[in-house]
Design a protein around this motif. Structure first.
Motif, PDB file in Angstrom:
ATOM      1  N   GLN A   1      -0.303 -17.361 -17.734  1.00  9.26           N
ATOM      2  CA  GLN A   1      -0.430 -16.517 -18.913  1.00  9.26           C
ATOM      3  C   GLN A   1       0.774 -15.587 -19.052  1.00  9.26           C
ATOM      4  O   GLN A   1       1.355 -15.460 -20.129  1.00  9.26           O
TER       5      GLN A   1
ATOM      6  N   ARG B   1       3.929 -17.504 -19.966  1.00  6.28           N
ATOM      7  CA  ARG B   1       3.920 -17.880 -21.382  1.00  6.28           C
ATOM      8  C   ARG B   1       4.291 -16.685 -22.256  1.00  6.28           C
ATOM      9  O   ARG B   1       5.071 -16.824 -23.210  1.00  6.28           O
TER      10      ARG B   1
ATOM     11  N   ASP C   1      -2.160 -10.590 -28.524  1.00  9.78           N
ATOM     12  CA  ASP C   1      -2.459 -11.996 -28.794  1.00  9.78           C
ATOM     13  C   ASP C   1      -2.560 -12.245 -30.290  1.00  9.78           C
ATOM     14  O   ASP C   1      -3.068 -11.397 -31.043  1.00  9.78           O
TER      15      ASP C   1
ATOM     16  N   SER D   1      -6.341 -19.664 -27.906  1.00  9.96           N
ATOM     17  CA  SER D   1      -6.530 -20.618 -26.819  1.00  9.96           C
ATOM     18  C   SER D   1      -7.966 -21.110 -26.842  1.00  9.96           C
ATOM     19  O   SER D   1      -8.781 -20.666 -27.658  1.00  9.96           O
TER      20      SER D   1
ATOM     21  N   GLY E   1      -8.241 -14.866 -22.598  1.00 14.11           N
ATOM     22  CA  GLY E   1      -7.184 -14.581 -21.641  1.00 14.11           C
ATOM     23  C   GLY E   1      -7.708 -14.179 -20.284  1.00 14.11           C
ATOM     24  O   GLY E   1      -7.080 -14.451 -19.259  1.00 14.11           O
TER      25      GLY E   1
ATOM     26  N   SER F   1      -6.333 -18.301 -19.543  1.00 17.85           N
ATOM     27  CA  SER F   1      -5.693 -19.175 -20.527  1.00 17.85           C
ATOM     28  C   SER F   1      -4.444 -18.516 -21.101  1.00 17.85           C
ATOM     29  O   SER F   1      -4.435 -17.321 -21.403  1.00 17.85           O
ATOM     30  N   ALA F   2      -3.394 -19.310 -21.259  1.00 19.43           N
ATOM     31  CA  ALA F   2      -2.149 -18.811 -21.841  1.00 19.43           C
ATOM     32  C   ALA F   2      -2.234 -18.855 -23.365  1.00 19.43           C
ATOM     33  O   ALA F   2      -2.823 -19.779 -23.930  1.00 19.43           O
TER      34      ALA F   2
END
Length: 690
Positions: free
Chosen positions: A31, A34, A87, A92, A96, A100-101
């Motif tokens: 994460q 990214r 974000d 995703s 997060g 998850s990225a």
């Protein structure tokens, strides 16, 4: 959806260092990596240390997070601008906090998009940008329609097939306790209770459904509502139901500042808002606490264009570059579909040993496949899993037992853009189809592909644009099912050339989808009888040529009916030189349709019966609608198959698989290559690995 990157998304020529003081930016997790990559591509490379104002440095903070004060203090001391990062609204599959990225970031140089105390870059866009470009607004409408069609939201670990509550309820949206979008709006626990009261008073007698936030349902953070707030009329809902399905049955939508309120607008609601989110104040919401400086009236398309197209920095993880929203929709759709298909896990039946490792990569994302040829249904029920079976190995008895015991079962088979190399040569697939109704090559019963084709006339314009772009790419680059490199094309006789593709003679599509003519020799003889003046080009199937499957016609026999026998020639090299194709059920007929070549079918392949082919055999009456080529292609190459990228090991859109095929980066496994050579020495025992 296949749209190229636009100029406004490229990074600035002179990047500004972004000094950060939060572990979320600099940690080793996928994460954090990214986030740093997106910021770097956007012109804000992350740095450590102290900023130098005369170098154009900036300080990066995560929204108004608990650690933001560190960066704010440094920025104030060194008189350095602050950049607030958050974000994007399409993030995703999982939140997060599950690791998850993100697929996009909001990078704001004025404020935070959710903070109404001062204008943000997003609010400035909404207030001052003309938002009158026809192409931009059409993109906004198309993208919004795609999000609804594909059931995509900020987080996507929900199953669109999970039924929502019975229609006729009021939807109240909960949020995570202490979320910055809540506190920056000046809202608190009392605000949520006030909202709940209004929802009940303004809809007397209606049920009230409180939708729990995914992070609350996942046990990460508490919400403002708990089970203690339930009454006979008010119920909490934490089930993984699609937000779009919830909006469909709602009489009204109530929110403080949730991103779901933004999505509710595109579902046809005018949400009642008790905070001050970015989407309030533009004439599309009913605002309890208006932001007085927001006086402009916007359309839905204008709001979407600013918030989802112009403002965020979207990222393509396959090509490692910034991209447009449409491409992110394709990427997220592939990832969400894989989770939705596979999250229950599978028991796999009748899978050959060489197929198991590729299948594990394809379908074993969160729960590894269990391979069980015996007691398959009992194993599936014990582990609460679905069953997958290779389509050609499915048997009526197991299917009947699965149906009787309500055990979900589906057949899988190779997709139509499969690999760079033959399946019979043990090349791992980059594309597979999973069908819970039948299978595409069996016209004796409905298939899931037929359902996609029947629904294709209702596809939005953006989806059809993607299909048209895909057709153009396939025509230009010549991609096909196996993408083989053959010998040079010989000189061909002049005249009207008819291509007759041979098939694997014991193939299930022949057994199930043909009539009296069901052999390659019979096909060739019929072609000569029907078209006595044509130049007939016979193309043997590559599996047959390699000696791995049945269906070979001796060259001297084939030459009695064909003017040219094209051994070891790539089918896509031939197609530009023919006037038509005649086939039983070959997928080469579909590839000919892509290139605008007339196709006549003696059998009932999946692409027959939709008004695009000359059907010489019996075609199921249930297919009785005409579709366009773009509609057919969307169903066959986008809706029906799933794709796997061998480079990143991720579910991928079809366009990524085409990239890999074109560049040769298909990740073929050396062990399978060696086994493939070995099987060539023992072709008569091919049944052992097929």
């Amino acid at each position: 959806m296949g749209v190229d990157i636009s100029p406004e998304l490229t990074a600035e020529a002179s990047s500004r260092r972004l000094f950060v003081y939060n572990g979320g930016f600099i940690g080793p997790s996928a994460q954090a990596r990214r986030i740093r990559r997106i910021l770097s591509l956007a012109g804000f490379p992350v740095a450590l240390g102290l900023p130098k104002p005369d170098h154009g440095d900036t300080v990066g903070v995560w929204g108004h997070s608990p650690t933001a004060h560190r960066g704010e203090a440094i920025a104030e001391k060194h008189e350095t601008p602050i950049v607030r990062v958050e974000d994007a609204l399409l993030r995703s599959v999982h939140p997060g906090r599950d690791g998850s990225a993100p697929l996009g970031l909001m990078v704001d140089t004025r404020g935070a998009h959710f903070d109404p105390t001062q204008p943000s870059d997003l609010e400035t866009l909404l207030a001052t940008h003309p938002l009158d470009d026809t192409r931009l607004l059409n993109r906004a409408r198309d993208a919004a329609a795609e999000l609804k069609r594909l059931h995509l939201s900020k987080y996507n670990a929900f199953d669109p097939n999970v039924p929502p509550p019975k229609p006729g309820y009021v939807l109240v949206i909960d949020q995570t306790r202490g979320d910055a979008s809540v506190t920056q709006s000046g809202a608190d626990q009392a605000t949520f209770y006030e909202m709940l009261v209004f929802a009940q008073e303004e809809h007397p007698g209606a049920r009230v459904i409180i939708k729990t936030h995914p992070e609350t349902a996942g046990g990460h953070r508490g919400g403002y509502f708990t089970k203690d707030d339930e009454t006979q009329r008010v119920k909490l809902l934490s089930d993984p139901v699609s937000p779009w399905a919830l909006f469909e049955g709602a009489l009204g939508v109530y929110t403080v500042s949730s991103g779901l309120g933004f999505e509710a607008i595109y579902a046809g609601h005018k949400p009642r808002v008790f905070g001050k989110p970015f989407y309030a104040g533009w004439g599309l919401t009913t605002d309890e606490f208006p932001v007085q400086r927001r006086q402009r009236i916007l359309t839905k398309a204008q709001l979407f264009a600013a918030a989802m197209i112009l403002y965020p920095k979207w990222y393509d993880p396959f090509r490692d570059e910034l991209c447009e929203l449409e491409r992110v929709i394709d990427v997220l759709s592939a990832e969400a579909r894989a989770w939705r298909d596979d999250h229950r896990g599978y028991v796999a039946r009748h899978m050959r040993l060489w197929k198991r490792a590729p299948l594990q990569k394809f379908y074993g994302g969160e729960k590894k496949l269990i391979f069980a040829d015996e007691n398959t249904i009992e194993t599936a029920n014990e582990h609460k899993r679905d069953i997958i079976v290779w389509a050609g190995k499915s048997d009526p008895k197991t299917e009947a037992t699965a149906l009787a015991t309500s055990t979900p079962m589906a057949r899988i088979e190779d997709g139509f853009i499969r690999s760079r190399g033959l399946g019979a040569a043990l090349t791992p697939p980059m594309s597979l189809v999973k069908d819970d109704l039948g299978i595409y090559y069996d016209p004796t019963r409905p298939s899931r592909l037929e359902q996609y084709i029947l629904a294709a006339p209702n596809l939005p314009a953006g989806a059809l644009y993607r299909a048209e772009h895909l057709i153009t790419r396939l025509m230009e680059n010549g991609a096909s099912k196996y993408n083989l490199v053959g010998d040079a094309l010989p000189d061909l006789p002049d005249g009207e050339r008819l291509l007759v593709p041979g098939q694997v003679q014991d193939d299930a599509s022949i057994r199930l989808g043909t009539g009296a003519i069901n052999t390659n020799l019979g096909l060739l003889q019929d072609a000569r009888d029907r078209f006595p003046e044509a130049v007939i080009l016979y193309k043997p199937h590559p599996d047959v040529e390699s000696g791995l499957r049945d269906g070979k016609i001796p060259t001297e026999t084939a030459s009695k009916y064909a003017d040219v026998v094209l051994d070891n020639i790539s089918a896509t090299d031939i197609l530009p030189h023919v006037s038509g194709v005649m086939t039983m059920t070959s997928t080469l007929g579909f590839e000919a349709l892509l290139r605008g070549i007339p196709v006549a079918c003696l059998g009932a392949p999946f692409y027959a019966g939709w008004g695009l082919t000359t059907d010489l055999g019996d075609v199921p009456a249930r297919r009785g609608i005409d579709v366009t080529l773009a509609q057919l292609v969307h169903a066959v190459l986008i809706d029906y198959p799933r794709y796997f990228d061998p480079v990143t090991g991720r579910p991928a859109p079809v366009e990524v698989v085409l990239d890999r095929i074109e560049t040769g980066k298909t990740g073929r496994q050396p062990a399978l290559r060696a086994l493939s050579k070995l099987q060539g020495l023992f072709a008569s025992y091919a049944h052992m690995w097929r």
